[in-house]
Design an enzyme around this catalytic site. Structure first.
Site, PDB file in Angstrom:
ATOM      1  N   ASN A 153     -43.081   3.189  60.038  1.00  0.00           N
ATOM      2  CA  ASN A 153     -43.779   3.879  61.131  1.00  0.00           C
ATOM      3  C   ASN A 153     -44.082   2.981  62.330  1.00  0.00           C
ATOM      4  O   ASN A 153     -44.096   3.446  63.459  1.00  0.00           O
ATOM      5  CB  ASN A 153     -45.040   4.558  60.608  1.00  0.00           C
ATOM      6  CG  ASN A 153     -45.969   3.605  59.916  1.00  0.00           C
ATOM      7  OD1 ASN A 153     -45.592   2.482  59.597  1.00  0.00           O
ATOM      8  ND2 ASN A 153     -47.189   4.023  59.689  1.00  0.00           N
ATOM      9  N   GLU A 250     -51.289  -3.092  52.256  1.00  0.00           N
ATOM     10  CA  GLU A 250     -51.692  -2.109  53.273  1.00  0.00           C
ATOM     11  C   GLU A 250     -51.016  -0.801  52.896  1.00  0.00           C
ATOM     12  O   GLU A 250     -49.833  -0.615  53.175  1.00  0.00           O
ATOM     13  CB  GLU A 250     -51.212  -2.578  54.658  1.00  0.00           C
ATOM     14  CG  GLU A 250     -51.894  -3.816  55.182  1.00  0.00           C
ATOM     15  CD  GLU A 250     -53.348  -3.573  55.545  1.00  0.00           C
ATOM     16  OE1 GLU A 250     -53.785  -2.411  55.594  1.00  0.00           O
ATOM     17  OE2 GLU A 250     -54.063  -4.562  55.762  1.00  0.00           O
ATOM     18  N   CYS A 284     -50.759   5.600  58.689  1.00  0.00           N
ATOM     19  CA  CYS A 284     -51.450   5.491  57.395  1.00  0.00           C
ATOM     20  C   CYS A 284     -52.922   5.865  57.478  1.00  0.00           C
ATOM     21  O   CYS A 284     -53.478   6.437  56.554  1.00  0.00           O
ATOM     22  CB  CYS A 284     -51.322   4.060  56.901  1.00  0.00           C
ATOM     23  SG  CYS A 284     -51.816   2.871  58.151  1.00  0.00           S
ATOM     24  N   GLU A 461     -55.689  -7.207  57.611  1.00  0.00           N
ATOM     25  CA  GLU A 461     -54.829  -7.723  58.670  1.00  0.00           C
ATOM     26  C   GLU A 461     -55.653  -7.828  59.940  1.00  0.00           C
ATOM     27  O   GLU A 461     -56.726  -7.221  60.066  1.00  0.00           O
ATOM     28  CB  GLU A 461     -53.625  -6.785  58.873  1.00  0.00           C
ATOM     29  CG  GLU A 461     -52.749  -6.751  57.627  1.00  0.00           C
ATOM     30  CD  GLU A 461     -51.338  -6.270  57.839  1.00  0.00           C
ATOM     31  OE1 GLU A 461     -51.177  -5.136  58.307  1.00  0.00           O
ATOM     32  OE2 GLU A 461     -50.395  -7.019  57.514  1.00  0.00           O
TER      33      GLU A 461
END
Ligand code: NAD
Length: 487
Positions: A153, A250, A284, A461
């Site tokens: 994505n 993630e 997400c 992150e």
């Protein structure tokens, strides 16, 4: 083929091909046109990439953080200079509208290089710990060769969000993009070398779910950072655990976005639309369960329908286009199945639900879709759809919505829209998620930590927090006296 790279892989500072690897094609999702032909990495390519990373890493780790940071900051500058070219490539790779990629993809990657390059000089210091006449100090040391595995994505952003903190800490990275979007990461690798990164420190190899394990299981790999789905995360974390490798996960989500009666209606609708339709819903952290308090529900739904039906669907390379196709036919088919399930299980289709007429029949388009009267037990309210499908659920009380919002195995994000700031804090305090927003949704600038809790993953992150996941502490105790032994 309008986006053919020089070769499939980028290793030790140059493009490399190995035609013995399984051939695959990269398709432009808006038309299905073949834009590049590549080969997946063979075991020999994997070995070459890891060996070159291992060779280069020691010298890189010995450089001063400021010198490392300078190279990352230069890479950020080059990315900004080439923003249009990189954004067009990202649009071809993913099908996301140029209107988005030009502001959210290479620019976000450049932010990561600029941020981590900028904090290099101060962010990697250790501590001095006084112990009477003795003392100790800590050093933040790199892990070694890190593997990054990306989803489709945000291919360029993911390549940079993993690469920037890994490199600034003194690691090397071998990055494998998703097989659906193989192109952007190669450009990032090229730009890093142009910015002065020594060869071998950022290698890119292609492949799919059969290639990933060759990296994850490799004995010379110290850490794996994956962006992907929960089932993949379980496999990758499981494999990494057998060698006790470091991991960042993630993963996916099914996040609650809660709208109270006193919310600014247009802002809440805007937040819900951005949190469901941006990148054609392939984000997400999307707030895919939109809980709307009953007093505002009718007005919310009628304006939401009106605004959703005005979304401009079209050619992603046209600046006026607001919604592009899904990344692949397989993903479109999957999302269409969820839409059918929503109808079959009794949700009310407020708008969308079909394939739009206006665009190429070969593209993987879906109309932006809103279901109302969704209940907690419906499949569309429980599973991650990863497409432009918003589920609107209603609720009465604060306690009830918190409990229902948390009733999921995911815990990536969540949001609350209300004009009562005390309530906003009370609610976000109780929502079980890694990133929460008050009166906005899905903003993730590099300065703030991003990541999930529960089955949405672990590790963070961006921000200073990412440094902890790409380095470890070495503690040194220094004695200033003689050793007193009882024997
Ligand atoms: P995916 O899990 O199918 O694949 C992700 C990557 O893992 C791909 O590169 C794939 O080739 C690789 N892979 C698959 N199986 C593997 C294995 N056994 N070992 C090693 N590598 C393997 O995910 P996707 O369909 O590409 O992306 C969509 C998913 O990613 C969604 O669930 C979405 O929520 C999640 N996502 C999460 C974040 C986040 O930051 N939390 C960001 C973007 C996407």
């Amino acid at each position: 083929m309008r986006a053919q790279p020089k070769a499939s892989h980028f290793i030790d500072g140059e493009y490399v091909e190995d035609t013995a690897g399984t051939p695959f094609e990269s398709l432009y999702p808006a038309t299905g046109e073949v834009i590049a032909k590549l080969h997946a990495a063979t075991p020999a390519i994997v070995e070459k990439a890891i060996a070159s990373a291992k060779r280069a890493q020691k010298e890189w780790a010995a450089m001063s953080p400021t010198a490392r940071g300078r190279i990352l900051k230069r890479a950020a500058e080059i990315m900004r200079e080439r923003n249009r070219e990189l954004s067009e490539l990202e649009t071809l790779d993913t099908g996301k509208p140029i209107q988005e990629t030009i502001i959210a993809d290479p620019t976000s990657g450049a932010d990561a290089f600029e941020f981590f390059g900028g904090i290099a000089a101060a962010g990697l210091n250790g501590d001095y710990i006084p112990l009477g006449q003795d003392f100790a100090f800590t050093k933040r040391v790199p892990l070694g060769v890190c593997v990054g595995i990306g989803a489709w994505n945000y291919p360029q952003q993911i390549a940079c969000w993993k690469g920037a903190p890994a490199l600034v800490c003194g690691n090397a990275m071998v990055f494998k993009p998703s097989e659906n979007t193989p192109l952007g990461a190669l450009k990032i690798a090229e730009i890093l070398v142009e910015a002065g990164l020594p060869k071998g420190l950022y290698n890119v190899i292609q492949g799919d779910r059969t290639t990933g394990p060759l990296l994850v299981n490799h004995k010379d790999v110290a850490k794996v950072s994956l962006t992907g789905s929960v089932p993949t995360g379980k496999k990758v974390a499981g494999a990494a655990a057998s060698d006790l490798k470091h991991v960042t996960m993630e993963l996916g989500g099914k996040s609650p976005l809660i709208v109270f009666d006193d919310a600014d209606l247009e802002s809440a609708i805007g937040g819900a639309m951005l949190g469901n339709f941006y990148s054609t819903g392939q984000v997400c952290s999307n707030g895919t369960r939109v809980f709307v308090q009953k007093g505002i529900k009718d007005r919310f739904l009628s304006r939401l329908k009106e605004r959703t039906e005005k979304i401009v669907i079209g050619d992603p390379l046209d600046e006026a286009t607001q919604l592009g196709p899904m990344v692949s036919k397989a993903q479109r088919d999957k999302v269409m199945e969820y839409i059918e399930k929503g109808k079959a299980e009794g949700a009310t289709l407020l708008t969308g639900g079909g394939i739009p007429n206006a665009v190429s029949a070969e593209g993987y388009y879906i109309q932006p879709t809103v279901f109302a009267e969704v209940t907690d037990d419906m499949t569309i309210a429980r599973e991650e759809i990863f497409g432009p499908v918003m589920c609107v659920l209603d609720f009465d009380s604060e306690d009830e919505v918190i409990e229902r919002g948390n009733a999921t195995e995911f815990g990536l994000s969540g949001g609350v829209f209300t004009s009562d700031i005390t309530r906003a804090h009370r609610v976000v305090d109780q929502l079980e998620a890694g990133t929460l927003w008050i009166n906005t949704y899905n903003l993730a600038p590099v300065e703030i930590p991003f990541g999930g809790s529960k089955q949405s993953g672990f590790g963070r992150e961006n921000s200073l927090a990412a440094l902890e996941h790409y380095s470890e502490l070495k503690t040194v105790y220094v004695s200033m006296g003689k050793v007193e032994a009882p024997y």
